[in-house]
Design an enzyme around this catalytic site. Structure first.
Site, PDB file in Angstrom:
ATOM      1  N   ASP A 187      67.086 -18.462  29.699  1.00 52.43           N
ATOM      2  CA  ASP A 187      67.612 -19.245  28.591  1.00 52.43           C
ATOM      3  C   ASP A 187      67.670 -20.681  29.115  1.00 52.43           C
ATOM      4  O   ASP A 187      67.652 -20.900  30.316  1.00 52.43           O
ATOM      5  CB  ASP A 187      69.013 -18.725  28.251  1.00 52.43           C
ATOM      6  CG  ASP A 187      69.708 -19.609  27.254  1.00 52.43           C
ATOM      7  OD1 ASP A 187      69.046 -19.988  26.273  1.00 52.43           O
ATOM      8  OD2 ASP A 187      70.884 -19.916  27.456  1.00 52.43           O
ATOM      9  N   ASP A 214      73.277 -17.337  29.270  1.00 50.66           N
ATOM     10  CA  ASP A 214      74.727 -17.490  29.295  1.00 50.66           C
ATOM     11  C   ASP A 214      75.375 -17.483  27.920  1.00 50.66           C
ATOM     12  O   ASP A 214      76.541 -17.197  27.794  1.00 50.66           O
ATOM     13  CB  ASP A 214      75.108 -18.796  30.006  1.00 50.66           C
ATOM     14  CG  ASP A 214      74.842 -20.011  29.142  1.00 50.66           C
ATOM     15  OD1 ASP A 214      73.819 -20.003  28.443  1.00 50.66           O
ATOM     16  OD2 ASP A 214      75.648 -20.949  29.162  1.00 50.66           O
ATOM     17  N   CYS A 271      96.848 -20.860  53.817  1.00 46.82           N
ATOM     18  CA  CYS A 271      97.261 -20.833  52.414  1.00 46.82           C
ATOM     19  C   CYS A 271      98.342 -19.781  52.175  1.00 46.82           C
ATOM     20  O   CYS A 271      99.204 -19.959  51.327  1.00 46.82           O
ATOM     21  CB  CYS A 271      96.067 -20.522  51.521  1.00 46.82           C
ATOM     22  SG  CYS A 271      94.805 -21.774  51.571  1.00 46.82           S
TER      23      CYS A 271
END
Lengths: 49, 746
Positions: free
Chosen positions: B437, B621, B33
Site C-alpha cells: 500500500d 496499514d 528505570c
C-alpha cells in the site's frame, strides 16, 4: 540391601521437595518478570550508605 | 486548559479496601528505570505498593483511600515516562494460564524423568552385573508408581489435543504421541508383572519431558508477541471529549462511548468513532481509512469515520452505532469472508503429522505380524511393536519445528517484527510477490516538510518552535524539525489561520499563506508540487513556503531494490489518486502499480495474482487495506496501522524504516530451510532406528540414547536460525523478470 529402604524414599523425598519448591515459586509469581529479577539484584538502594 | 482523564473505568476495587490499577509504561529502556519509577511514585499518599514488571513493561499499583489515579500518570510523565491505563485482554489471560499449566506439567515430567532415570540406570548396570530379580522388580514397581500418576498429569496437553482432533475426525501430531505413550506404559506394567528385565517407563517420561519443552517454547513465543501487542494497543488507547447535557466536554476513554452520545472533535485530533457531523465545518484527512491523501471538506450532516484526522475546525459529532457505519460495515464483511478462506491453510507440522501417523502405526503393526509369522510369541511380538512405536514417536519431530519458530521469532523481534500467528513464518518464506500500500506503508505515517533545503535554517527553526504552540496537524510536521523544544512565550493561535508570536521585537507567523501574506509565493509552489499541502511562515519581511507531505520511508528505495534482488516481484496497490502514486512508484523503480483502488478492487487484484499461482505478501496499514491483508497469503502492517488492520495482519513491524520487511523475508526463508532440514534429520534418524527396533535390538537404554541424541541434534540445528546471515550483495544487478504494467486508475 536394607540401605535401599532408606535411600530410595530419601531420594524421592528430595525430588518431591524440589518439585514442591518449584510449584510454590510458580504460584508465588516468581516467573512473571524474569528479566526484571535479573536486574533488580543489581539495585543496592536498600543498603545503608 | 488542564484536562483530566477519567480513569475510574480501569481501577479495580479489591476486597481489602485497596484500589488496583495496571499501567502500561512507555520509555523503559534500562535497569535503572525500575527503581526510578518505583521510588518515583512511592511518595504519593496512600500508596501501598508499586511494582514494575520489567519483562512486560507494566506497573501494578495498589493504594488506599480516594486517590485520583491520574496523579500516577502525571507523576510518571514528570519522570519522563508515558503511562497508559492497561486492561488485560481475555486472550492474554488465557494464554498466561495455559503457560503456567504447561510449566507445571513440565515440572512434573522433569521430576518423574529424573527419578525414574535414577532407577533405570541402576537396573541397566545391574542387568550386566549382579542385581537380584527381587530388587529389579522392586525398582520396576517403584518406577511404575512414579510414572503412572506423572504421565496422567503431565500428559494432559497431548491427550486433550489428541482427543479434540479425533473428535473432529482429524489426526495431528498428538495422536501418535498419545498412542505411543499409552501403549508403552501399558506394556511396561505388563512386563513388570511378568518380572521382565526391561521396562520403558524411563523412555515414556523422558519423551514427555522433551515434548513438553517444545510445547512450552512454542507457547512462550506467542505470549511474548501478544504482550507487546497488548501494551501497544493500550498505549494508543484513544480518548474522546464527550459533551454532557449542558454541553460541557469531559475526557473519556473511547471504549466508554455509546451511540447517540455527542462528541467534540477539535482541530488536530483523530476522530474516535463513526458518526454524523451535527455542527461545525472542517477538512478531514481520511488517509488512514481510504488511502486518499487530499483532505475532504465536511459540514453538518456529513459522515465521518473512526481514524480520520480532523484538520481545520472543531466538529460536534453524533455517535452512530458501529453496526451502521457504512464503510466499517463493508470492511468487516469483506474481512470475514477473507479470514475464513485463510483458515484453510495447513501448517507444515500438521501436514507431516498427517502423513507420519499412519506410517508409524502401519510399521508397528507389520512388525508385530511378521514376528508372529516367524514363530515368536504374541508377547514378544507386541513388545517389539511397542519398541518401534517408542523409537518412532516423533520426539525430534515435535521439537523440530517449534524450536526453529522460537529462535526465528526471537531474531524477528530484534529486527522489530512481531508475529501474530505461529504459522506466519512458513507462509512468509514462500512468498514470491509483495504488494505494498502507499500511504503510511511506503511513506511515513506522519507528514514531514519536503523542501527543508530551500528554507533558511534559522527561519525553519523559528517556524518549528512556533509550531509547538499549534494544534494543527500540518504544524506537527514542522515540529519535527525543532531542535529547541521550548515553545515561544506568548504565542497565539488564530483558529483556522495560524500561530503568531513576537520574538526579539519581530513578529513570526506560521499558518495559511494568506495569514503570512505569502499567497504569491504559495501560488508558484503549488504549481510545481501537486501532492503537497502548503503552509507559510513569515518573520519581518522574510517569507517562506513549507511544503508538507508524506515522505517516503528513508530506506524504502534501498529495501525495494534488495527485495527485487532476492527475486521478489514488488507492486503498489493504493487507494490514493494516480497523480500521488506515480512519483512514488517512479522513485522506487516499481513499474507494476495501480491507484484509486477501493477495498473490493484490492481484493480482486490480490485474487487475480493468487490465481496466477503467486504467493502474495500484502503490506498495508489503512482500514481500507484490512480486507486485502486478510485475502493475501500473508500480511504485514506497520504499528501505526488502525486496530482492525493490525488484528488482521500476520505480523506487525515497528519504526520508521522499511527494513524489517526485508529482514522478515530473509529470516523466515532461513527458518523454513532449517525446519525442512530438521525434518530431514528426524527422517534419517528414523531410517536407522526403525530397522533396529524392527529386529528387536532396541532396549530401553538404546531408546533413551537415541531419543535424547536426536532431540539435541535438532535443537542445536535450530539455533542456527538466530544469526543474521549474509546480506545479498547490494550492488548486484537487479535480475527480476520485467514487471508487468497493470491497469492504471479506475
Amino acid at each position: 540391601m536394607n540401605v535401599l529402604l532408606f535411600l530410595i524414599p530419601l531420594a524421592l523425598l528430595l525430588g518431591l521437595t524440589g518439585l514442591g519448591a518449584f510449584l510454590w515459586s510458580l504460584r508465588n509469581g516468581q516467573y512473571e518478570d524474569v528479566q526484571g529479577a535479573a536486574l533488580r539484584v543489581l539495585n543496592d538502594d536498600d543498603l545503608e550508605p | 486548559m488542564a484536562e483530566t482523564l477519567d480513569l475510574s473505568a480501569y481501577v479495580r476495587r479489591q476486597d481489602n479496601g485497596t484500589s488496583h490499577l495496571d499501567l502500561a509504561i512507555e520509555g523503559i529502556d534500562c535497569a535503572a528505570c525500575i527503581s526510578e519509577i518505583e521510588s518515583g511514585v512511592s511518595h504519593l499518599p496512600g500508596l501501598v505498593s508499586a511494582r514494575l514488571n520489567y519483562t512486560t513493561h507494566r506497573l501494578a499499583l495498589d493504594w488506599q483511600g480516594t486517590l485520583d489515579p491520574i496523579v500516577f500518570v502525571d507523576e510518571l510523565c514528570r519522570l519522563g515516562y508515558r503511562a497508559h491505563p492497561f486492561q488485560a485482554r481475555a486472550v492474554e489471560e488465557e494464554e498466561a494460564r495455559r503457560a503456567q499449566w504447561l510449566l507445571k506439567c513440565l515440572a512434573v515430567a522433569g521430576f518423574a524423568s529424573m527419578n525414574i532415570m535414577l532407577l533405570a540406570v541402576s537396573v541397566w548396570s545391574g542387568n550386566v552385573s549382579d542385581i537380584s530379580p527381587e530388587t529389579r522388580d522392586f525398582f520396576h514397581w517403584l518406577a511404575a508408581l512414579i510414572s503412572l500418576p506423572a504421565v496422567a498429569y503431565a500428559g494432559q496437553p497431548f491427550f486433550r489435543s489428541a482427543i479434540g482432533a479425533l473428535k473432529n475426525g482429524r489426526t495431528n501430531m498428538d495422536v501418535p504421541i498419545t498412542i505411543g505413550i499409552l501403549l508403552a506404559l501399558f506394556m511396561s506394567v505388563i512386563e513388570t508383572i511378568n518380572h521382565a528385565e526391561h521396562t520403558y517407563f524411563d523412555s515414556v517420561v523422558m519423551l514427555l519431558f522433551f515434548l513438553l519443552c517444545g510445547r512450552y517454547l512454542d507457547q512462550a513465543m506467542r505470549r511474548r508477541t501478544r504482550t507487546v501487542a497488548c501494551n501497544l494497543a493500550s498505549l494508543r488507547a484513544e480518548v474522546a471529549h464527550r459533551l454532557d447535557d449542558r454541553g460541557e466536554p469531559a475526557l473519556v476513554p473511547t471504549a466508554a462511548l455509546k451511540p447517540e452520545d455527542r462528541v467534540l472533535v477539535r482541530p488536530g485530533e483523530r476522530i474516535p468513532i463513526d458518526g454524523i457531523v451535527l455542527s461545525g465545518s472542517s477538512e478531514v484527512d481520511e488517509s488512514l481509512v481510504t488511502g486518499e491523501t487530499l483532505p475532504r471538506q465536511l459540514a453538518g450532516g456529513g459522515a465521518v469515520y473512526a481514524g480520520s484526522l480532523n484538520h481545520t475546525g472543531a466538529l460536534t459529532v453524533r455517535v452512530t452505532a458501529t453496526g451502521q457505519g457504512t464503510l466499517l460495515d463493508e470492511v468487516q464483511r469483506l474481512l470475514e469472508n477473507a479470514a475464513s478462506a485463510k483458515s484453510r491453510y495447513r501448517q507444515l507440522a500438521d501436514k507431516v503429522a498427517r502423513a507420519y501417523a499412519p506410517v508409524v502405526h502401519l510399521a508397528a503393526a507389520i512388525t508385530a505380524v511378521i514376528w508372529i509369522a516367524n514363530g515368536a510369541t504374541v508377547h514378544d511380538a507386541v513388545l517389539t511393536a511397542v519398541a518401534v512405536l517408542i523409537i518412532t514417536c516423533p520426539c525430534a519431530l515435535a521439537l523440530a519445528i517449534p524450536v526453529v519458530q522460537v529462535v526465528a521469532s526471537g531474531a524477528l523481534f530484534r529486527s522489530n517484527v512481531l508475529l501474530n500467528s505461529g504459522d506466519a513464518l512458513e507462509r512468509l518464506a514462500r512468498v514470491d510477490t509483495i504488494v505494498f500500500d502507499k500511504t503510511g506503508t511506503l511513506t511515513l505515517p506522519e507528514m514531514s516538510i519536503a523542501n527543508k533545503a530551500a528554507i533558511p535554517p534559522d527561519l525553519l527553526e523559528a517556524a518549528a518552535r512556533l509550531a509547538l504552540s499549534s494544534h494543527h496537524p500540518l504544524a506537527a510536521a514542522a515540529v519535527r524539525e525543532a531542535r529547541n523544544r521550548r515553545p515561544f512565550e506568548g504565542a497565539i493561535e488564530e483558529p483556522g489561520q495560524g500561530v503568531r508570536a513576537v520574538v526579539d521585537g519581530a513578529e513570526i507567523r506560521l499558518g495559511s499563506p494568506a495569514f503570512c501574506d505569502a499567497e504569491d509565493l504559495a501560488a508558484i509552489m503549488v504549481g510545481e508540487q501537486m501532492q503537497a499541502s502548503v503552509i507559510a511562515c513569515a518573520r519581518g519581511h522574510e517569507r517562506a513556503i513549507l511544503l508538507v507531505r508524506q515522505a517516503l520511508r528513508p530506506d524504502a528505495a534501498q529495501v525495494i531494490k534488495s527485495l527485487r534482488a532476492s527475486g521478489l516481484d514488488c507492486r503498489i496497490l493504493s487507494g490514493d489518486r494516480p497523480a500521488a502514486v506515480a512519483p512514488i512508484a517512479a522513485a522506487l523503480g516499481i513499474e507494476a502499480w495501480r491507484a484509486g483502488a477501493k477495498p473490493a478492487d484490492k481484493i480482486a487484484e490480490l485474487e487475480r495474482l493468487k490465481a496466477e499461482g503467486r504467493r502474495v505478501l500484502m503490506v498495508g496499514d489503512g482500514l481500507n487495506d484490512a480486507p486485502a491483508l486478510a485475502t493475501a497469503d500473508i500480511s504485514i502492517s506497520p504499528i501505526t496501522a488502525t486496530d482492525l488492520t493490525q488484528a488482521q495482519a500476520d505480523a506487525v513491524f515497528l519504526g520508521d524504516l522499511l527494513e524489517p520487511i526485508l529482514d522478515a523475508v530473509t529470516i523466515s526463508r532461513r527458518a523454513h530451510a532449517l525446519m525442512r532440514q530438521n525434518l530431514l534429520l528426524a527422517l534419517i534418524y528414523n531410517l536407522f532406528a526403525v530397522p533396529l527396533a524392527f529386529l528387536g535390538y532396541v532396549t530401553p537404554l538404546v531408546a533413551a540414547l537415541a531419543m535424547s541424541g536426536s532431540s539435541s541434534l535438532v535443537t542445536l540445528n535450530a539455533l542456527r536460525a538466530r544469526g543474521k546471515g549474509e546480506r545479498k550483495n547490494e550492488t548486484e544487478a537487479v535480475p527480476t523478470s520485467p514487471a508487468v504494467p497493470v491497469l492504471q486508475g479506475v
